[in-house]
Design a protein around this motif. Structure first.
Motif, PDB file in Angstrom:
ATOM      1  N   VAL A   1       0.533  -0.939  -0.260  1.00 35.74           N
ATOM      2  CA  VAL A   1      -0.500   0.359  -0.204  1.00 35.74           C
ATOM      3  C   VAL A   1       0.974   1.460  -0.241  1.00 35.74           C
ATOM      4  O   VAL A   1       0.975   1.314   0.589  1.00 35.74           O
ATOM      5  CB  VAL A   1      -0.489   0.337   0.704  1.00 35.74           C
ATOM      6  CG1 VAL A   1      -1.690   0.536   0.990  1.00 35.74           C
ATOM      7  CG2 VAL A   1      -1.504  -1.269   1.370  1.00 35.74           C
ATOM      8  N   LEU A   2       0.988   2.022  -1.093  1.00 40.86           N
ATOM      9  CA  LEU A   2       2.030   2.622  -1.446  1.00 40.86           C
ATOM     10  C   LEU A   2       0.314   4.563  -0.981  1.00 40.86           C
ATOM     11  O   LEU A   2      -0.430   4.412  -1.855  1.00 40.86           O
ATOM     12  CB  LEU A   2       2.681   2.509  -2.768  1.00 40.86           C
ATOM     13  CG  LEU A   2       3.391   1.796  -3.196  1.00 40.86           C
ATOM     14  CD1 LEU A   2       2.670   0.843  -4.147  1.00 40.86           C
ATOM     15  CD2 LEU A   2       4.872   2.642  -3.597  1.00 40.86           C
ATOM     16  N   CYS A   3       1.510   5.640  -0.391  1.00 38.93           N
ATOM     17  CA  CYS A   3       0.992   6.754  -0.391  1.00 38.93           C
ATOM     18  C   CYS A   3       1.595   8.111  -0.772  1.00 38.93           C
ATOM     19  O   CYS A   3       3.159   8.182  -0.644  1.00 38.93           O
ATOM     20  CB  CYS A   3       0.369   6.470   0.990  1.00 38.93           C
ATOM     21  SG  CYS A   3      -0.487   4.855   1.944  1.00 38.93           S
ATOM     22  N   ILE A   4       0.751   8.398  -0.771  1.00 40.75           N
ATOM     23  CA  ILE A   4       1.553   9.686  -1.688  1.00 40.75           C
ATOM     24  C   ILE A   4       0.972  10.835  -1.146  1.00 40.75           C
ATOM     25  O   ILE A   4      -0.440  11.192  -0.507  1.00 40.75           O
ATOM     26  CB  ILE A   4       0.884  10.358  -3.455  1.00 40.75           C
ATOM     27  CG1 ILE A   4       1.179   8.945  -3.968  1.00 40.75           C
ATOM     28  CG2 ILE A   4       1.594  11.363  -3.619  1.00 40.75           C
ATOM     29  CD1 ILE A   4       2.374   8.754  -3.547  1.00 40.75           C
TER      30      ILE A   4
ATOM     31  N   HIS B   1       8.408  17.473  -5.629  1.00 41.29           N
ATOM     32  CA  HIS B   1       8.603  15.468  -6.163  1.00 41.29           C
ATOM     33  C   HIS B   1       7.884  15.243  -5.346  1.00 41.29           C
ATOM     34  O   HIS B   1       7.246  15.102  -4.019  1.00 41.29           O
ATOM     35  CB  HIS B   1       9.592  15.318  -6.122  1.00 41.29           C
ATOM     36  CG  HIS B   1      10.752  15.923  -6.796  1.00 41.29           C
ATOM     37  ND1 HIS B   1      11.375  15.704  -7.735  1.00 41.29           N
ATOM     38  CD2 HIS B   1      11.663  16.851  -6.266  1.00 41.29           C
ATOM     39  CE1 HIS B   1      12.236  16.819  -7.778  1.00 41.29           C
ATOM     40  NE2 HIS B   1      12.023  17.352  -7.610  1.00 41.29           N
ATOM     41  N   PRO B   2       6.524  14.002  -5.626  1.00 44.31           N
ATOM     42  CA  PRO B   2       5.442  13.390  -4.985  1.00 44.31           C
ATOM     43  C   PRO B   2       6.210  12.805  -3.769  1.00 44.31           C
ATOM     44  O   PRO B   2       7.290  12.149  -3.645  1.00 44.31           O
ATOM     45  CB  PRO B   2       5.436  12.319  -6.243  1.00 44.31           C
ATOM     46  CG  PRO B   2       5.689  12.856  -7.661  1.00 44.31           C
ATOM     47  CD  PRO B   2       6.578  13.920  -7.059  1.00 44.31           C
ATOM     48  N   VAL B   3       5.597  12.687  -2.400  1.00 44.52           N
ATOM     49  CA  VAL B   3       6.071  12.191  -1.263  1.00 44.52           C
ATOM     50  C   VAL B   3       5.344  11.099  -1.207  1.00 44.52           C
ATOM     51  O   VAL B   3       4.310  11.271  -1.044  1.00 44.52           O
ATOM     52  CB  VAL B   3       5.465  13.783   0.081  1.00 44.52           C
ATOM     53  CG1 VAL B   3       5.424  13.250   0.611  1.00 44.52           C
ATOM     54  CG2 VAL B   3       6.144  14.742  -0.252  1.00 44.52           C
ATOM     55  N   LEU B   4       6.297  10.519  -0.523  1.00 47.04           N
ATOM     56  CA  LEU B   4       6.020   9.151  -0.838  1.00 47.04           C
ATOM     57  C   LEU B   4       6.556   8.139   0.773  1.00 47.04           C
ATOM     58  O   LEU B   4       7.016   8.271   1.019  1.00 47.04           O
ATOM     59  CB  LEU B   4       7.030   7.838  -1.840  1.00 47.04           C
ATOM     60  CG  LEU B   4       6.756   6.801  -1.265  1.00 47.04           C
ATOM     61  CD1 LEU B   4       4.879   5.739  -2.392  1.00 47.04           C
ATOM     62  CD2 LEU B   4       7.579   6.030  -2.306  1.00 47.04           C
TER      63      LEU B   4
ATOM     64  N   GLN C   1       1.264  10.717 -13.325  1.00 47.46           N
ATOM     65  CA  GLN C   1       2.157  10.585 -13.436  1.00 47.46           C
ATOM     66  C   GLN C   1       2.968  10.152 -12.312  1.00 47.46           C
ATOM     67  O   GLN C   1       3.974   9.825 -12.021  1.00 47.46           O
ATOM     68  CB  GLN C   1       2.304  12.230 -13.368  1.00 47.46           C
ATOM     69  CG  GLN C   1       3.650  13.395 -12.584  1.00 47.46           C
ATOM     70  CD  GLN C   1       3.498  14.450 -12.556  1.00 47.46           C
ATOM     71  OE1 GLN C   1       2.896  15.597 -12.987  1.00 47.46           O
ATOM     72  NE2 GLN C   1       4.925  14.788 -12.261  1.00 47.46           N
ATOM     73  N   LEU C   2       2.619   9.568 -11.129  1.00 45.10           N
ATOM     74  CA  LEU C   2       2.724   9.232 -10.019  1.00 45.10           C
ATOM     75  C   LEU C   2       3.067   7.605 -10.342  1.00 45.10           C
ATOM     76  O   LEU C   2       4.013   7.292  -9.571  1.00 45.10           O
ATOM     77  CB  LEU C   2       1.283   8.933  -9.292  1.00 45.10           C
ATOM     78  CG  LEU C   2       0.935  10.665  -8.386  1.00 45.10           C
ATOM     79  CD1 LEU C   2      -0.865  10.237  -8.114  1.00 45.10           C
ATOM     80  CD2 LEU C   2       2.169  11.242  -7.590  1.00 45.10           C
ATOM     81  N   VAL C   3       1.909   7.103 -10.988  1.00 42.00           N
ATOM     82  CA  VAL C   3       2.528   5.439 -11.535  1.00 42.00           C
ATOM     83  C   VAL C   3       3.738   5.705 -12.083  1.00 42.00           C
ATOM     84  O   VAL C   3       4.622   4.433 -11.847  1.00 42.00           O
ATOM     85  CB  VAL C   3       1.448   4.961 -11.810  1.00 42.00           C
ATOM     86  CG1 VAL C   3       1.921   3.799 -12.699  1.00 42.00           C
ATOM     87  CG2 VAL C   3       0.274   4.954 -10.994  1.00 42.00           C
ATOM     88  N   HIS C   4       3.833   6.644 -12.973  1.00 39.46           N
ATOM     89  CA  HIS C   4       4.922   6.588 -14.155  1.00 39.46           C
ATOM     90  C   HIS C   4       6.121   7.107 -13.406  1.00 39.46           C
ATOM     91  O   HIS C   4       7.416   6.342 -13.036  1.00 39.46           O
ATOM     92  CB  HIS C   4       5.129   7.542 -15.075  1.00 39.46           C
ATOM     93  CG  HIS C   4       6.403   8.260 -15.498  1.00 39.46           C
ATOM     94  ND1 HIS C   4       6.620   9.890 -15.918  1.00 39.46           N
ATOM     95  CD2 HIS C   4       7.230   7.099 -16.255  1.00 39.46           C
ATOM     96  CE1 HIS C   4       8.259   9.231 -16.283  1.00 39.46           C
ATOM     97  NE2 HIS C   4       7.794   8.327 -16.440  1.00 39.46           N
ATOM     98  N   GLU C   5       5.881   7.741 -12.458  1.00 35.52           N
ATOM     99  CA  GLU C   5       7.609   8.092 -10.954  1.00 35.52           C
ATOM    100  C   GLU C   5       7.836   7.437 -10.045  1.00 35.52           C
ATOM    101  O   GLU C   5       9.146   6.683 -10.003  1.00 35.52           O
ATOM    102  CB  GLU C   5       7.374   9.492 -10.500  1.00 35.52           C
ATOM    103  CG  GLU C   5       7.156  10.925 -11.450  1.00 35.52           C
ATOM    104  CD  GLU C   5       7.160  12.139 -10.855  1.00 35.52           C
ATOM    105  OE1 GLU C   5       8.167  11.704  -9.626  1.00 35.52           O
ATOM    106  OE2 GLU C   5       7.270  12.924 -11.709  1.00 35.52           O
TER     107      GLU C   5
END
Length: 285
Positions: A75-78, A96-99, A225-229
């Motif tokens: 379970v990955l969260c942004i 940049h997205p925070v993971l 974009q999230l999935v790509h990154e």
């Protein structure tokens, strides 16, 4: 079309709600709705079986609604993916997205009880669009390529304990994110080609009072974009869940009280359905 898992916790069975609203048994096609099923073109096979009239109607009255994906491996969260939410949290919008991650065992059904841990006083709600991965994804060449690896979408409540998350975190957020029941998911998995992920209204309520009301159009980093990154930092696997961030209107803002024992949450996203949860305090012997 909506994919469902219904039945007692740990013993859910797979179903599909067809376009006429009839719930049909999927047991002839698969034992469960999981990563292996999605990777084996499960959604396309369900559509073919519906077209051929091979799936019998099911009597599901009284059955509990489970999470629509069984045993996600991750379970990955942004975090802070809506500018207004970043602001109410006291942060600048991220460059940049925070993971961060939640333990997969936080995932429960959309209407299951949310447990307040002993000593937790700052439990918060977060309505989020959840992405379910359907094919392995590594080093995707473009955001558009991400479209081919997404199986579908559902609703997530990224429940958080803010003191655990911020005050005793050691710089990471997962302590406040991983308590049992802290990720109600569902009610259904809607195939990706039936959803525009950037044009969905998402709302939350506590005890019937409005809290969040926004649109996925306001995401800082759109879904593709999230999935790509993410695919450039880790390998996404079928059945993985990505929580894509929450809009403004949470208790962390200071505008609303945190959740108390017996509170009721309603979490909804246009076209994907609605969740209901009641909180219950855990009391140690």
């Amino acid at each position: 079309m909506e994919l469902l898992r219904l039945g007692p916790r740990g013993h859910e069975r797979p179903y599909v709600r067809d376009d006429a609203g009839v719930i049909r048994d999927l047991s002839a096609l698969t034992r469960d709705i999981d990563g292996a099923f999605l990777a084996a073109d499960g959604i396309a096979r369900v559509r073919e079986a519906l077209h051929r009239g091979e799936l019998p109607p099911a009597d599901v009255d009284g059955l509990r609604v489970g999470a629509p994906v069984a045993r996600p491996t991750a379970v990955l969260c942004i975090g802070q993916n809506y500018a207004a939410h970043a602001a109410e949290s006291g942060s600048e919008p991220p460059a940049h997205p925070v993971l961060f991650f939640k333990h997969p065992n936080t995932v429960v059904g959309p209407h299951d009880v949310v447990l307040l841990p002993p000593g937790a006083e700052k439990v918060d709600w977060e309505v989020e669009l959840a992405v379910v991965i359907g094919k392995p994804a590594r080093y995707l060449p473009s955001p558009e390529a991400a479209r081919d690896v997404i199986a579908g979408y559902t609703i997530s409540n990224d429940v958080s304990e803010r003191a655990f998350q911020l005050d005793v975190s050691g710089g990471q957020w997962s302590k406040g994110k991983c308590s049992e029941t802290f990720n109600p998911l569902g009610p259904a998995l809607v195939p990706a080609d039936e959803v525009d992920p950037q044009a969905l209204r998402l709302r939350s309520f506590v005890n019937g009072e409005p809290r969040q009301d926004s649109s996925t159009a306001d995401m800082i980093f759109p879904v593709l974009q999230l999935v790509h990154e993410l695919s450039h930092y880790l390998v996404l696997e079928p059945g993985d869940v990505i929580n894509t961030g929450t809009p403004q209107g949470v208790a962390l803002s200071g505008r609303f009280p945190y959740l108390q024992d017996g509170d009721e949450m309603t979490i909804e996203i246009e076209g994907l359905g609605r969740q209901y949860q009641r909180t219950e305090r855990v009391h140690l012997p």
